[in-house]
Design an enzyme around this catalytic site. Sequence first.
Site, PDB file in Angstrom:
ATOM      1  N   LYS A 275       0.954  -1.262  -0.038  1.00  0.00           N
ATOM      2  CA  LYS A 275      -0.091  -0.087  -0.086  1.00  0.00           C
ATOM      3  C   LYS A 275       0.795   1.310  -0.015  1.00  0.00           C
ATOM      4  O   LYS A 275       1.841   1.292   0.571  1.00  0.00           O
ATOM      5  CB  LYS A 275      -0.815   0.126   1.155  1.00  0.00           C
ATOM      6  CG  LYS A 275      -1.955  -0.828   1.343  1.00  0.00           C
ATOM      7  CD  LYS A 275      -2.863  -0.740   2.648  1.00  0.00           C
ATOM      8  CE  LYS A 275      -3.898  -1.707   2.672  1.00  0.00           C
ATOM      9  NZ  LYS A 275      -4.920  -1.617   1.651  1.00  0.00           N
ATOM     10  N   ARG A 349     -10.373 -11.393   2.319  1.00  0.00           N
ATOM     11  CA  ARG A 349     -11.355 -12.481   1.669  1.00  0.00           C
ATOM     12  C   ARG A 349     -10.732 -13.884   1.657  1.00  0.00           C
ATOM     13  O   ARG A 349     -11.437 -14.756   1.804  1.00  0.00           O
ATOM     14  CB  ARG A 349     -12.026 -11.925   0.369  1.00  0.00           C
ATOM     15  CG  ARG A 349     -10.657 -12.080  -0.821  1.00  0.00           C
ATOM     16  CD  ARG A 349     -11.098 -10.965  -2.113  1.00  0.00           C
ATOM     17  NE  ARG A 349     -11.205  -9.649  -1.899  1.00  0.00           N
ATOM     18  CZ  ARG A 349     -11.263  -8.745  -2.791  1.00  0.00           C
ATOM     19  NH1 ARG A 349     -11.996  -9.207  -3.732  1.00  0.00           N
ATOM     20  NH2 ARG A 349     -11.374  -7.527  -2.446  1.00  0.00           N
TER      21      ARG A 349
HETATM   22  N1  BES Z   1      -8.019  -3.647   4.549  1.00  0.00           N
HETATM   23  C1  BES Z   1      -8.199  -3.248   3.199  1.00  0.00           C
HETATM   24  C2  BES Z   1      -9.716  -2.583   2.843  1.00  0.00           C
HETATM   25  C3  BES Z   1      -9.662  -1.023   3.536  1.00  0.00           C
HETATM   26  C4  BES Z   1      -9.576   0.047   2.825  1.00  0.00           C
HETATM   27  C5  BES Z   1     -10.370  -0.862   4.828  1.00  0.00           C
HETATM   28  C6  BES Z   1      -9.488   1.233   3.259  1.00  0.00           C
HETATM   29  C7  BES Z   1     -10.307   0.427   5.427  1.00  0.00           C
HETATM   30  C8  BES Z   1     -10.018   1.409   4.644  1.00  0.00           C
HETATM   31  C9  BES Z   1      -8.323  -4.307   2.110  1.00  0.00           C
HETATM   32  O1  BES Z   1      -7.472  -5.432   2.503  1.00  0.00           O
HETATM   33  C10 BES Z   1      -7.728  -4.114   0.840  1.00  0.00           C
HETATM   34  O2  BES Z   1      -6.552  -3.762   1.017  1.00  0.00           O
HETATM   35  N2  BES Z   1      -8.632  -4.079  -0.034  1.00  0.00           N
HETATM   36  C11 BES Z   1      -8.323  -3.549  -1.399  1.00  0.00           C
HETATM   37  C12 BES Z   1      -8.787  -4.651  -2.568  1.00  0.00           C
HETATM   38  C13 BES Z   1      -8.151  -4.773  -3.703  1.00  0.00           C
HETATM   39  C14 BES Z   1      -6.915  -4.705  -4.004  1.00  0.00           C
HETATM   40  C15 BES Z   1      -9.182  -5.528  -4.521  1.00  0.00           C
HETATM   41  C16 BES Z   1      -8.691  -2.156  -1.445  1.00  0.00           C
HETATM   42  O3  BES Z   1     -10.196  -2.093  -1.153  1.00  0.00           O
HETATM   43  O4  BES Z   1      -8.265  -1.499  -2.188  1.00  0.00           O
HETATM   44 MN    MN Z   2      -5.342  -5.325   1.837  1.00  0.00          MN
END
Ligand code: BES
Ligand code: MN
Length: 495
Positions: A275, A349
């Site tokens: 990230k 997931r």
């Molecule tokens: N934990 C994150 C989701 C999240 C994002 C929670 C912002 C709270 C605030 C999750 O694991 C994630 O990184 N999701 C990605 C999925 C994508 C790679 C398909 C996302 O939402 O960008």
């Molecule tokens: Mn994630």
Amino acid sequence: MKVGVAAGPLESVKADAIVVGVYAEEKRLREAAARIDRALDGQLSEVLEAERFASKPAHVTHVHTGGRVPAGRVVVVGLGKRVELTLETIRHAAAAGLRRARDLGAKSAALEVLGDRLPARSRAHAATEGALLGAYTFDRYKREKTDKRVESLTIVEPDARGRREVADGARTGEVFAEATCFARDLVNSPANDVHPTYLAQVAGEIAKEAGLGLTVFDRAECQKMGMGLFLGVAAGSEQPPKFIHLSYTPPGRRRRRVAVIGKGITFDSGGLDLKPAEGMLRMKDDMSGGAAVLAIMRALPRLAPTVEVHGLIAATENMPSGSAIRPGDVLRAMNGTTVEIGNTDAEGRLTLADALCYAREKVRADEIVDMATLTGACVVALGPSCSGLFANDQRLADRLLAAAESAGERVWQLPLFDEYREHLKSEVADFNNVGPRGGGAITAGLFLKEFAGDAPWAHLDIAGPAFVEKDTPTGPKGATGAPVRTMLCYLMSQG
Ligand code: BES
Ligand code: MN
Ligand code: ZN
């Protein structure tokens, strides 16, 4: 904070502060406020008039009593219009009132069971819950602890005949608020302390205190069960993963068996699909679902619902390293399904999929609800204060929506369109773990649905409301404890 209940007039209660409600658009003060005003020789109405106090919901002001009533300060909270009173108004008013009492240095406060018309039990529940939630602070990591803390709260019911109901409601409100604050503390605490081993340790303490069943599976045991998706996510981390299974059995004949699953990523760096800095900053909150499971399980014996409840957390970090899973890797779930990793940041997931398999195969749950900070897309869709609800069973969805409504938490149902299933197609495996950007919360829901099989299942995407950037009426910014109260309401309403 200690909570007690007393019957009698608010103005005769001895406390550092008494909190009284006032309705909007009424010419004269009534009930407790009118009696307090008389005791203060009209000073209360003078102050309200001078300040043009409109009594809008959760408006708050105060007067010092100079010893004319036993309490040192009177805190006045607005309740809005009498005919529009809701439990949510009561929660917000109680929260604002308690915060003011605290800021004025009160160590003890007495709160009228605000409002009328609505049942006394639910008003007492809402008032107590709002008061405890509103007064929440998190200073565990600060050298300077705040000395402004209300230590005891008395819920005051003027009518002695209603005392039992009020005591009952106040008690439930206290348990709901305590559970919420327990989850808040876990989520607000940093990921260097709150790692999977710590969550397992907390589960151990809860099991002991509350008399719950507990099994914690380590990496080798998860391997044996075939949890390849969960262990894939854990592969990059120095912290050992833990699969936590808490169980609550109601006394008497066994009723339905509900599995409650919480996403337990104690830190989400994204993995090799790292990230960016801004996106990573709040990712200690990625175990909010897991924190909710611990808080719910801890509260159950005190609420004694008649359903059997199993709390499951597949706890791990998601870290990049030489041992981390790579984009393009193929992993195998506990039920044999293979998944190609399109993005290592879609880790939640994966861990939830194995937890769903476990809930079906090992727990044989009649019904499954998962709670997860799953997608940024859900935050884009519904904003910061609302959870997304997905379900393969509309009756279950409706019950959860009703529970959220009475808990005062926002939940909005989103669809699981069949035609989007092709977004998860893989050339080499049964599924890919990601789809295109559009509808990302739905794709994530569809992925989970594949692992729920034919069990009634619902998924709460709490990525927005679990952790907020601004103070809310019921708490400071940071962890909110969502959706603990919704789930407690839900479990309490199950026969
Ligand atoms: N934990 C994150 C989701 C999240 C994002 C929670 C912002 C709270 C605030 C999750 O694991 C994630 O990184 N999701 C990605 C999925 C994508 C790679 C398909 C996302 O939402 O960008
Ligand atoms: Mn994630
Ligand atoms: Zn995550």
